[in-house]
Design an enzyme around this catalytic site. Sequence first.
Site, short mmCIF file in Angstrom:
data_model
loop_
_atom_site.label_atom_id
_atom_site.label_comp_id
_atom_site.label_asym_id
_atom_site.label_seq_id
_atom_site.Cartn_x
_atom_site.Cartn_y
_atom_site.Cartn_z
N ASP A 10 0.88 -1.18 0.00
CA ASP A 10 0.00 0.00 0.00
C ASP A 10 0.91 1.22 0.00
O ASP A 10 0.88 2.03 0.91
CB ASP A 10 -0.96 0.00 1.19
CG ASP A 10 -0.24 -0.02 2.54
OD1 ASP A 10 0.94 -0.41 2.58
OD2 ASP A 10 -0.86 0.36 3.56
N ASP A 15 6.96 1.33 2.53
CA ASP A 15 6.82 0.39 1.40
C ASP A 15 7.80 0.76 0.29
O ASP A 15 8.40 -0.12 -0.34
CB ASP A 15 5.40 0.43 0.81
CG ASP A 15 4.31 0.13 1.79
OD1 ASP A 15 3.79 -0.99 1.77
OD2 ASP A 15 3.97 1.03 2.57
N ASP A 250 8.00 -1.59 7.14
CA ASP A 250 7.80 -2.62 6.11
C ASP A 250 9.11 -3.22 5.62
O ASP A 250 9.15 -4.36 5.15
CB ASP A 250 7.04 -2.01 4.92
CG ASP A 250 5.62 -1.64 5.27
OD1 ASP A 250 5.09 -2.17 6.27
OD2 ASP A 250 5.04 -0.81 4.56
#
Length: 318
Positions: A10, A15, A250
Amino acid sequence: MKKKLILDVDTGVDDAQAILMALADPNVEILGITCCHGNTPLEKVLKNTLRVLKVCNRLDIPVYAGCSQPLLSNKRNSSDYHGNDGLGDVPDPDAPGLELVQKKKGVQALIKMVKQNQGEVTLVATAPLTNLAVAVQLEPSLPKKLKALYIMGGNIDSRGNTTTCGEFNFVADTEAAYIVLERYTCPTTIASWEFTCSNSLPWSFSEQLFFIKSEKAAFMKKISSLSRMKSQSVDYQKEITAGKGFNSCDTYALATAINDSLITESENVAVTVELLGANTRGMMVLDYMELLGKKHKVTIIKNVDLEMFKQMLINSLQ
């Protein structure tokens, strides 16, 4: 053989860093990137993912549009941390267009890629788990075809970052998280919120990292400015990360998926997700007393080799 990865993202700031790390490793092949609602709405996630790939001259990697909303939960995002656009609100007038997104839907693409590479795919999920939950509903045998699953999400000490006891990815689609932890019986490793906090890095290292002389480092410095400012605030440090430093959540899941020797301490335990609690909905439950009777246990990461992790971060931006 290269390690075959599928990334389910996402795309916010962390990310983006995880994608850069995967792209920089010569022993990794990214089969595709599936996008999900989460840090920002799906259309922005797609744009952000393409922006990251452009920085690395890797727009050849297929990007797929997955689920735009949770199964049952109310939709939420992290605009207060990642910015309204998900990448720190620093627009790129030359960003790639959405016409580069693949026509095939993300969930169907995920199923197809795994089937075509049975037993070889490591799936790294750094978003709410909606895409994975829908995929296993459509293809119940999917988990058996995976080599491994790595998740950034959930919590191990009831310490929330979104609700009282809930981590963002699991709160953003609680039913999906429950389904995934019930149905994905492949080898599964979880990088929880508290783990990433306790293994965060000194702020001085982040300054060193983002001043590497490269286009990728300049990109990360630019998009992370807002989140770094937020993370260094007194209130955020006190309430969320207990006084720790730079935390690219992440990226821990991605790094351990690439090289599990990074993990220096872990435990195996059966887990589930609380669906009903007034204060605990979305909280990951660790069944140390084995009252749930679940045969499948996951690996909960407790500590990693931080020097090795630092080097992987440096390599990702050079």
